[in-house]
Design a protein around this motif. Sequence first.
Motif, PDB file in Angstrom:
ATOM      1  N   HIS A 308      65.877 -44.448 -39.212  1.00  0.00           N
ATOM      2  CA  HIS A 308      64.954 -44.505 -40.338  1.00  0.00           C
ATOM      3  C   HIS A 308      63.722 -43.654 -40.050  1.00  0.00           C
ATOM      4  N   THR A 309      63.175 -43.055 -41.096  1.00  0.00           N
ATOM      5  CA  THR A 309      62.025 -42.169 -40.925  1.00  0.00           C
ATOM      6  C   THR A 309      60.707 -42.919 -40.944  1.00  0.00           C
ATOM      7  N   SER A 310      60.689 -44.175 -41.387  1.00  0.00           N
ATOM      8  CA  SER A 310      59.448 -44.946 -41.414  1.00  0.00           C
ATOM      9  C   SER A 310      59.753 -46.395 -41.086  1.00  0.00           C
ATOM     10  N   GLU A 311      58.735 -47.074 -40.543  1.00  0.00           N
ATOM     11  CA  GLU A 311      58.899 -48.480 -40.204  1.00  0.00           C
ATOM     12  C   GLU A 311      59.015 -49.345 -41.449  1.00  0.00           C
ATOM     13  N   GLU A 312      58.379 -48.913 -42.539  1.00  0.00           N
ATOM     14  CA  GLU A 312      58.463 -49.663 -43.784  1.00  0.00           C
ATOM     15  C   GLU A 312      59.900 -49.696 -44.307  1.00  0.00           C
ATOM     16  N   THR A 313      60.624 -48.580 -44.137  1.00  0.00           N
ATOM     17  CA  THR A 313      62.033 -48.563 -44.551  1.00  0.00           C
ATOM     18  C   THR A 313      62.829 -49.598 -43.779  1.00  0.00           C
ATOM     19  N   THR A 314      62.548 -49.718 -42.491  1.00  0.00           N
ATOM     20  CA  THR A 314      63.270 -50.692 -41.670  1.00  0.00           C
ATOM     21  C   THR A 314      62.931 -52.109 -42.092  1.00  0.00           C
ATOM     22  N   ARG A 315      61.669 -52.367 -42.444  1.00  0.00           N
ATOM     23  CA  ARG A 315      61.287 -53.710 -42.884  1.00  0.00           C
ATOM     24  C   ARG A 315      62.013 -54.084 -44.174  1.00  0.00           C
ATOM     25  N   ILE A 316      62.094 -53.139 -45.104  1.00  0.00           N
ATOM     26  CA  ILE A 316      62.839 -53.394 -46.341  1.00  0.00           C
ATOM     27  C   ILE A 316      64.318 -53.606 -46.029  1.00  0.00           C
ATOM     28  N   TYR A 317      64.837 -52.824 -45.098  1.00  0.00           N
ATOM     29  CA  TYR A 317      66.241 -52.912 -44.719  1.00  0.00           C
ATOM     30  C   TYR A 317      66.555 -54.282 -44.115  1.00  0.00           C
ATOM     31  N   LEU A 318      65.675 -54.758 -43.231  1.00  0.00           N
ATOM     32  CA  LEU A 318      65.924 -56.029 -42.559  1.00  0.00           C
ATOM     33  C   LEU A 318      65.648 -57.217 -43.458  1.00  0.00           C
ATOM     34  N   SER A 319      64.785 -57.050 -44.466  1.00  0.00           N
ATOM     35  CA  SER A 319      64.439 -58.178 -45.324  1.00  0.00           C
ATOM     36  C   SER A 319      65.640 -58.686 -46.097  1.00  0.00           C
ATOM     37  N   GLY A 320      66.603 -57.823 -46.355  1.00  0.00           N
ATOM     38  CA  GLY A 320      67.769 -58.244 -47.123  1.00  0.00           C
ATOM     39  C   GLY A 320      68.877 -58.839 -46.283  1.00  0.00           C
ATOM     40  N   ILE A 321      68.793 -58.745 -44.957  1.00  0.00           N
ATOM     41  CA  ILE A 321      69.877 -59.243 -44.111  1.00  0.00           C
ATOM     42  C   ILE A 321      69.421 -60.324 -43.164  1.00  0.00           C
ATOM     43  N   SER A 322      68.172 -60.792 -43.306  1.00  0.00           N
ATOM     44  CA  SER A 322      67.654 -61.790 -42.375  1.00  0.00           C
ATOM     45  C   SER A 322      67.607 -63.183 -42.984  1.00  0.00           C
ATOM     46  N   ARG A 323      68.261 -63.405 -44.130  1.00  0.00           N
ATOM     47  CA  ARG A 323      68.212 -64.724 -44.737  1.00  0.00           C
ATOM     48  C   ARG A 323      68.879 -65.762 -43.853  1.00  0.00           C
ATOM     49  N   GLY A 324      69.956 -65.385 -43.208  1.00  0.00           N
ATOM     50  CA  GLY A 324      70.638 -66.334 -42.337  1.00  0.00           C
ATOM     51  C   GLY A 324      69.766 -66.790 -41.187  1.00  0.00           C
ATOM     52  N   SER A 325      69.052 -65.868 -40.566  1.00  0.00           N
ATOM     53  CA  SER A 325      68.185 -66.235 -39.453  1.00  0.00           C
ATOM     54  C   SER A 325      67.022 -67.091 -39.929  1.00  0.00           C
ATOM     55  N   VAL A 326      66.512 -66.816 -41.139  1.00  0.00           N
ATOM     56  CA  VAL A 326      65.427 -67.646 -41.692  1.00  0.00           C
ATOM     57  C   VAL A 326      65.931 -69.054 -41.958  1.00  0.00           C
ATOM     58  N   ASP A 327      67.122 -69.179 -42.524  1.00  0.00           N
ATOM     59  CA  ASP A 327      67.675 -70.508 -42.783  1.00  0.00           C
ATOM     60  C   ASP A 327      67.877 -71.287 -41.495  1.00  0.00           C
TER      61      ASP A 327
END
Length: 465
Positions: A308-327
């Motif tokens: 990824h070219t920016s850290e913000e892109t990675t944060r958006i990327y991880l926000s959609g796949i971290s629901r399981g860890s949050v639960d």
Amino acid sequence: MNRYNESPIFPAAAAIKPAQVLPSRVSLSAALWWNISLKEDGGHSRTAANYLSSLGAVRAYLGGEFDRFPLSGVTPAWVEGYASWLRSRHASSAATAEFYFRNFRVMCRRYWRLACASLPGGRDPFAGIAFHVRPASKRALPRESLARLLDPGLRARLTEREGESLDVLHFILFTRGMAFQDVWNLRHDMVGDDGHIRYRRSKTGAPIDVLVTAEAAALMERHRRCGSPWVFPFLHDFRRVERAAPGDRNREPSEESSLKRVNRHALSIGRLAGLPIPLTTYVMRHTWATLMQEAGYSVELIGQCLGHTSEETTRIYLSGISRGSVDRAVDDMLDRLVRPYAQGGPKGKRASDSQVKRRHRKKDTPAGGTERPARKGRVLPEEGATEPRNAQCAVNKDSGGGQEGCAREKKCLFLAKKGTLLPHRFPHKLFGDKSNSYQPNMQIIHKICFIYNCIISRLSRSVDT
């Protein structure tokens, strides 16, 4: 030179210079074809294909006026009409309508910027127009399901072609979630003598350096073919597709067709392994990112590995796949801090051993209302309170010692009932926080107490004699 450069208006995209070659007055179709040519010459065939699909949507909206419609005609009112047409045409799939509109917006804005053209009407015609699309959640395999995919016995149940696709999925996992397009472009000469794969990501152009793990090296060696530069030659071998036309069997397949074939096999593999979600190459990429996040690694490191070219892109990327860890984190908090104090707790939830011990340490009265009887032979004084001397005499009198016991205690005051001098439960202020008063070093303290009580017993027998 590709087929899009056949347009008589523009030369090759690599030779185009802003504000010198691009005319400000041009037809809409010419501006869109130029964007497609730019991506084709830059090696971004997937993006060029998306732009071509969006061009087809605009052509369907304009009909016979498409070739003559000027770019200056893309006014706010025209864009609003086009957006309404897309919403009605794709009423059941808002994501499809948003896909066509987004690509069209990008192509128009890029041309206006590079041609230094004035915006129609003096303002951005796309401003304020949005499609309300529910974001698709990126899915990743849980660790339990990943174990099924890595089971060596799974390969024996697959066909030869499915086994090759399984190797691609494993390779993505062991090479830091490498995108399929980069796997398709991977050659043996990209592997250095130091055991690192160095390449530029096809989508962003970001340089990536990947260590070849033992698992990845075994997969690369398994598919090494003499005379082929590719790490996975079967992805470039069109002869394996029997349904291909006779004239196309010697032509190398595109990256898109290879991706479709691998994903088709991946779906079959996922069903055979009993995975909870449809298996694709992107699921493996998301799985790698999720495991890195659950292991506690920083967003910056994960984004660097993903290209990824920016850290913000990675944060958006991880926000959609971290629901399981949050639960799981929230459920773990409830297990540790809420459910131990609930009456009975939820059905099916079992308290841990440490929670059970903490419950037994409490001095609450039982549900029946009767007070828990004291342990025989041991006196446990309340914290911060001192036991009066006459109470000690009363205890000794009840135990059969009478006045002789009291006299002995007056003569030797440090002799008392077991546990009164060194109580079994030490005051919490010796340890600070009450929650930290029972640490593993209490075993050493109890041993010291045992030795001290043995000495006291010896002294008491000597006093009696």
